[in-house]
Design a protein around this motif. Structure first.
Motif, PDB file in Angstrom:
ATOM      1  N   HIS A  18      -2.405 -33.862  -7.989  1.00 18.90           N
ATOM      2  CA  HIS A  18      -2.633 -35.499  -8.589  1.00 18.90           C
ATOM      3  C   HIS A  18      -0.912 -36.770  -9.173  1.00 18.90           C
ATOM      4  O   HIS A  18      -2.000 -37.545  -8.529  1.00 18.90           O
ATOM      5  N   ILE A  19      -0.294 -36.209  -9.500  1.00 21.86           N
ATOM      6  CA  ILE A  19       0.657 -37.207  -8.939  1.00 21.86           C
ATOM      7  C   ILE A  19       0.816 -37.865  -8.212  1.00 21.86           C
ATOM      8  O   ILE A  19       1.191 -39.116  -8.688  1.00 21.86           O
ATOM      9  N   ALA A  22      -2.272 -40.099  -8.989  1.00 23.60           N
ATOM     10  CA  ALA A  22      -1.833 -40.529 -10.544  1.00 23.60           C
ATOM     11  C   ALA A  22      -0.951 -41.683  -9.983  1.00 23.60           C
ATOM     12  O   ALA A  22      -1.227 -42.949 -11.183  1.00 23.60           O
ATOM     13  N   GLY A  65      -8.082 -39.133  -9.050  1.00 21.60           N
ATOM     14  CA  GLY A  65      -7.021 -39.120  -9.785  1.00 21.60           C
ATOM     15  C   GLY A  65      -7.658 -38.608 -11.234  1.00 21.60           C
ATOM     16  O   GLY A  65      -7.391 -37.998 -11.659  1.00 21.60           O
ATOM     17  N   GLY A  69      -6.912 -35.670 -12.359  1.00 23.07           N
ATOM     18  CA  GLY A  69      -6.035 -35.259 -13.289  1.00 23.07           C
ATOM     19  C   GLY A  69      -7.453 -33.876 -14.384  1.00 23.07           C
ATOM     20  O   GLY A  69      -6.955 -33.120 -15.273  1.00 23.07           O
ATOM     21  N   GLU A  98      -3.407 -40.332 -24.133  1.00 20.57           N
ATOM     22  CA  GLU A  98      -4.203 -40.449 -22.499  1.00 20.57           C
ATOM     23  C   GLU A  98      -5.866 -40.519 -22.783  1.00 20.57           C
ATOM     24  O   GLU A  98      -6.384 -41.390 -21.413  1.00 20.57           O
ATOM     25  N   PHE A 102      -7.240 -43.709 -20.793  1.00 22.58           N
ATOM     26  CA  PHE A 102      -8.586 -43.228 -19.273  1.00 22.58           C
ATOM     27  C   PHE A 102      -9.479 -44.287 -19.339  1.00 22.58           C
ATOM     28  O   PHE A 102     -10.006 -43.868 -18.642  1.00 22.58           O
ATOM     29  N   GLY A 135      -3.818 -47.903 -16.973  1.00 12.63           N
ATOM     30  CA  GLY A 135      -3.242 -46.813 -15.990  1.00 12.63           C
ATOM     31  C   GLY A 135      -1.417 -46.435 -16.297  1.00 12.63           C
ATOM     32  O   GLY A 135      -1.384 -45.000 -16.695  1.00 12.63           O
ATOM     33  N   SER A 138      -1.479 -44.243 -20.440  1.00 14.92           N
ATOM     34  CA  SER A 138      -2.149 -43.226 -19.449  1.00 14.92           C
ATOM     35  C   SER A 138      -0.637 -41.847 -19.023  1.00 14.92           C
ATOM     36  O   SER A 138      -0.906 -41.268 -19.342  1.00 14.92           O
ATOM     37  N   GLY A 139      -0.283 -42.855 -18.379  1.00 20.63           N
ATOM     38  CA  GLY A 139       1.439 -42.153 -17.230  1.00 20.63           C
ATOM     39  C   GLY A 139       1.596 -41.091 -19.015  1.00 20.63           C
ATOM     40  O   GLY A 139       2.761 -40.626 -18.567  1.00 20.63           O
TER      41      GLY A 139
END
Length: 435
Positions: A18-19, A22, A65, A69, A98, A102, A135, A138-139
């Motif tokens: 995922h990273i 992301a 993603g 996620g 988050e 999103f 985005g 969110s991170g």
């Protein structure tokens, strides 16, 4: 494979998958907006085609993603119910924020995808910028939740339960700032080099040379700048880790004995049985400077902790060396990029070097997350709850690991094929002069 190992492996593979998406999802919208901005300002070149190519890539990678996620959020409850019982009420706020970010990101990407010729040009451009900003936020919120696991705050631990919960203090814990900055800069660096490297390779192959050269310049402007800044961010992170997680720092450097004038070790293989570092090159006092800005400062070693509380020293040390080595190589390439940009000429050898550097940033991100997560072991909540105490008692977790492994590998294959197809279609349209 026992239940704990299977659960950790599932989480590690899912997070590692995922990273990547992301990071791309956080940064690619900004590259897209940069190309779109140049088009709207009337700059000569195929910036509109480039914007639409990157737009399609953003849409594909956003979907991947989102799926990966969502799976991670389910895995927290599936694999770590004891952890979520204690942590859920405390770190719910960054996860809810988050989710909000999103939602905004999804709305913005829909407006940008379908807003062509339906919105005023600069309003339409603003929706694309909104994709990137939401985005990025969110991170930051997700990293804030993870940083709480490294520096738990905002509660009192009484008789095995969390009381007096303060979600604001939990979210803005002592580790959130340096982890957030480090991760966000790493994402810009990794994506900049990945995109720049791909377009450098296509340029060298003679495909749509003008489009690929301009795409490489935009991507590397982001990637090179981030690569040059990252060593300073890394130094700040090192100071904070020394303060908040000295055992992790000791494992990172293979420092078995507490000492003043502590050396920074380049390379080397730590031996936990003999408590020595073999084959490394030591720089006397450098670790004391990194941790405390004083060459004579004392740095805590692993001897201050019982062995059952040590992180896996070899894994953490090697991962850190990989991360730093790749980071320094990209910083050098970043400096060279700005040098050749100033000269308005990029030698072929340098373009081939950029093409070869395509995966380096992503590998550095993966290594960095190994340092962060494995370096916290054996704790799932640092010095509060052990990982073994947070895992599900339900057997058969190995089947979950195998299932997610197959699904993610298949998803990765489909994603690469779709992304490659979009690049090929755009390259062909530009070469043929199609709109």
């Amino acid at each position: 494979m026992d239940n704990l190992t299977a659960a950790r492996s599932t989480m590690a593979f899912s997070l590692g998958f995922h990273i990547i998406f992301a990071a791309i999802g956080m940064v690619m919208p900004f590259l897209m907006c940069a190309a779109h901005y140049l088009h709207l300002k009337g700059r000569a070149g195929p910036y509109l085609e480039l914007t639409k190519m990157w737009m399609r890539g953003v849409a594909i990678l956003f979907a991947v993603g989102a799926v990966s996620g969502t799976v991670l959020s389910f895995e927290l409850g599936l694999l770590w119910p004891e952890f979520m019982e204690h942590a859920g009420p405390i770190i719910g706020m960054p996860f809810s924020w988050e989710g909000t970010a999103f939602f905004v990101e999804a709305v913005m990407i829909g407006l940008f995808l379908y807003g062509w010729d339906r919105m005023k040009p600069w309003v339409h451009w603003g929706t694309g910028l909104g994709v990137g900003i939401s985005g990025f936020l969110s991170g930051i919120f997700v990293v804030a939740a993870n940083s709480w696991m490294n520096s738990p705050a905002g509660f009192d631990w009484v008789d095995g339960k969390a009381e007096n919960v303060d979600p604001v203090a939990a979210m803005f814990n002592d580790a959130w700032l340096h982890q957030s900055i480090h991760m966000q800069v790493a994402a810009v660096q990794a994506v900049g080099f990945a995109v720049g490297g791909v377009h450098a390779f296509l340029y060298l192959r003679g495909r749509a040379r003008e489009l690929n050269l301009k795409a490489m310049k935009i991507a590397m402007l982001f990637g090179a700048a981030a690569a040059i800044v990252q060593p300073m961010v890394g130094h700040f992170s090192g100071e904070q880790v020394a303060k908040l997680q000295p055992a992790k720092l000791a494992a990172i450097e293979g420092l078995f004995e507490t000492q003043t004038y502590a050396p920074l070790t380049l390379g080397g293989i730590p031996d936990e049985e003999t408590r020595t570092m073999d084959w490394g090159i030591e720089i006397p006092g450098a670790l004391s400077i990194l941790a405390h800005l004083d060459p004579s400062a004392e740095v805590i070693g692993l001897d201050q902790y019982p062995e059952e509380d040590w992180p896996p020293v070899l894994i953490v040390h090697v991962a850190f060396q990989v991360m730093v080595g790749l980071g320094m190589l990209m910083a050098l390439l970043g400096l060279l990029y700005f040098w050749f940009l100033k000269k308005r000429s990029f030698p072929r050898w340098f373009l081939w070097a950029l093409a070869g550097s395509t995966p380096l940033g992503m590998l550095a991100i993966e290594a960095g997350w190994v340092v962060t997560e494995v370096g916290r072991q054996p704790w799932i909540i640092y010095e509060v709850l052990r990982t073994s105490e947070g895992v599900t008692p339900v057997p058969g977790m190995v089947w979950h690991f195998l299932l997610f492994l197959v699904l993610y590998l298949g998803l990765a294959g489909v994603t690469v094929w779709l992304f490659g197809r979009q690049i090929r279609v755009t390259q062909r349209q530009v070469e043929e002069g199609s709109p």
